[in-house]
Design a protein around this motif. Sequence first.
Motif, PDB file in Angstrom:
ATOM      1  N   ASP A 137      56.601  32.481  41.431  1.00  0.00           N
ATOM      2  CA  ASP A 137      57.546  31.378  41.484  1.00  0.00           C
ATOM      3  C   ASP A 137      56.803  30.054  41.607  1.00  0.00           C
ATOM      4  N   GLU A 138      57.557  28.947  41.610  1.00  0.00           N
ATOM      5  CA  GLU A 138      56.958  27.616  41.649  1.00  0.00           C
ATOM      6  C   GLU A 138      56.133  27.402  42.914  1.00  0.00           C
ATOM      7  N   ARG A 139      56.637  27.887  44.034  1.00  0.00           N
ATOM      8  CA  ARG A 139      55.926  27.690  45.299  1.00  0.00           C
ATOM      9  C   ARG A 139      54.546  28.333  45.254  1.00  0.00           C
ATOM     10  N   GLN A 142      52.226  26.316  42.924  1.00  0.00           N
ATOM     11  CA  GLN A 142      51.738  25.108  43.595  1.00  0.00           C
ATOM     12  C   GLN A 142      50.618  25.452  44.571  1.00  0.00           C
ATOM     13  N   TYR A 197      54.110  29.512  32.872  1.00  0.00           N
ATOM     14  CA  TYR A 197      55.282  29.210  32.038  1.00  0.00           C
ATOM     15  C   TYR A 197      55.658  30.435  31.209  1.00  0.00           C
ATOM     16  N   ILE A 201      58.069  30.816  34.681  1.00  0.00           N
ATOM     17  CA  ILE A 201      58.167  29.655  35.568  1.00  0.00           C
ATOM     18  C   ILE A 201      58.272  28.415  34.678  1.00  0.00           C
ATOM     19  N   ASN A 203      59.203  25.423  35.026  1.00  0.00           N
ATOM     20  CA  ASN A 203      58.843  24.103  35.550  1.00  0.00           C
ATOM     21  C   ASN A 203      57.358  24.032  35.888  1.00  0.00           C
ATOM     22  N   ALA A 204      56.582  24.965  35.321  1.00  0.00           N
ATOM     23  CA  ALA A 204      55.185  25.151  35.722  1.00  0.00           C
ATOM     24  C   ALA A 204      54.338  23.890  35.593  1.00  0.00           C
ATOM     25  N   VAL A 207      55.304  21.074  38.284  1.00  0.00           N
ATOM     26  CA  VAL A 207      55.040  21.307  39.704  1.00  0.00           C
ATOM     27  C   VAL A 207      53.555  21.223  40.050  1.00  0.00           C
ATOM     28  N   THR A 208      52.686  21.227  39.047  1.00  0.00           N
ATOM     29  CA  THR A 208      51.256  21.089  39.336  1.00  0.00           C
ATOM     30  C   THR A 208      50.923  19.699  39.861  1.00  0.00           C
TER      31      THR A 208
END
Length: 341
Positions: A137-139, A142, A197, A201, A203-204, A207-208
């Motif tokens: 996931d995004e978290r 990150q 992605y 994900i 929004n990969a 979110v970086t």
Amino acid sequence: MKARKVFWLVGGLGLVMLVAFHLGYGPYQPHFPIRQGQGEPYSALSREQSNLMADIRGIGLQKDRSQIGKVLAALQEDHPLVVISALMALGRLEDPEAEDDLLSLQRKLPWNSDLQPFIALALARIEAGRAFPEVKDERQLQAKMRHFLKAAKVSPSQIHKGALWYTEQCRKRLYSRWAPFEVQVLRQAAEMAGEAYQNGILNAFKVTGLDFSLDYASQLKAKLGQMSREHRIQWLVDSLSKKQVGRWEEDYEIQALADEELVASKAIIAKLQEMRTHRTQYRYHAGFALLFRTLACIGDHDSIPVVKSFLNDSDSWVRYYAKQALRYLEQRWRIVRATDY
């Protein structure tokens, strides 16, 4: 008392400067020495060395850890380009098994060696992969990206400054042999975001927190990383076919297309046949040359008849580039056009 004040003042200023450097404040300070100009040219690659580079690149891109032994063995090769290809592959594999070999090589080489930034890059990716072997996931993405930048010992601000500096150098045609370490980090971050992605994900890249538009190769990775394989291949084939001149940036597009292997070869062959039929729409020889070069990178023996068919073309430059590609194809000599992509 006065001496103590001076000591604490100097020490405090030193600490502030150290913190500022690590946070990326102040003017751009490259993490590794940058060799201005091309420097002493590397020796020519043999067919065996060139094919080994292509093999190693494929192992890294496919994340085939079962062949890590072949990649580790390549660290002992004499040619810097072969070793750099191995270092890039080891970073992509993110296998901690490579760490001891990398640290040993790092200690053995002088700090200003061309190989040092790529060793640090591989070690940083391995460290990030060890901390986050799977990103769901995004978290987690990150967190992995933060871990990667921390292991590489660069901040987003330093990456930003390094990329701006490099872009300005290229604009002035002051080319260095390799892009600065900070730019290489940005390219790997774009690749990692692309992998995330493709794994859902969406929004990969956002979110970086990194600006991939600052570097051509990073921007290309970000663009292609958000396409399906079919779309990616078609976009690259169309883009290369329409070029009016060949620039150094095109090597990255050639390499991205060659990385798609035989599927890309079939698309290139179809495009070359279309270009011959609708020649008035493809008046520049550059498009033909770039697609011929890509076929030489892939090394598809089945493409030989189509390339041969251009040896009698009305354009002398098209004939020249077809003959050039044919020589590599017939010798089964594959080429890596962009080692640091």
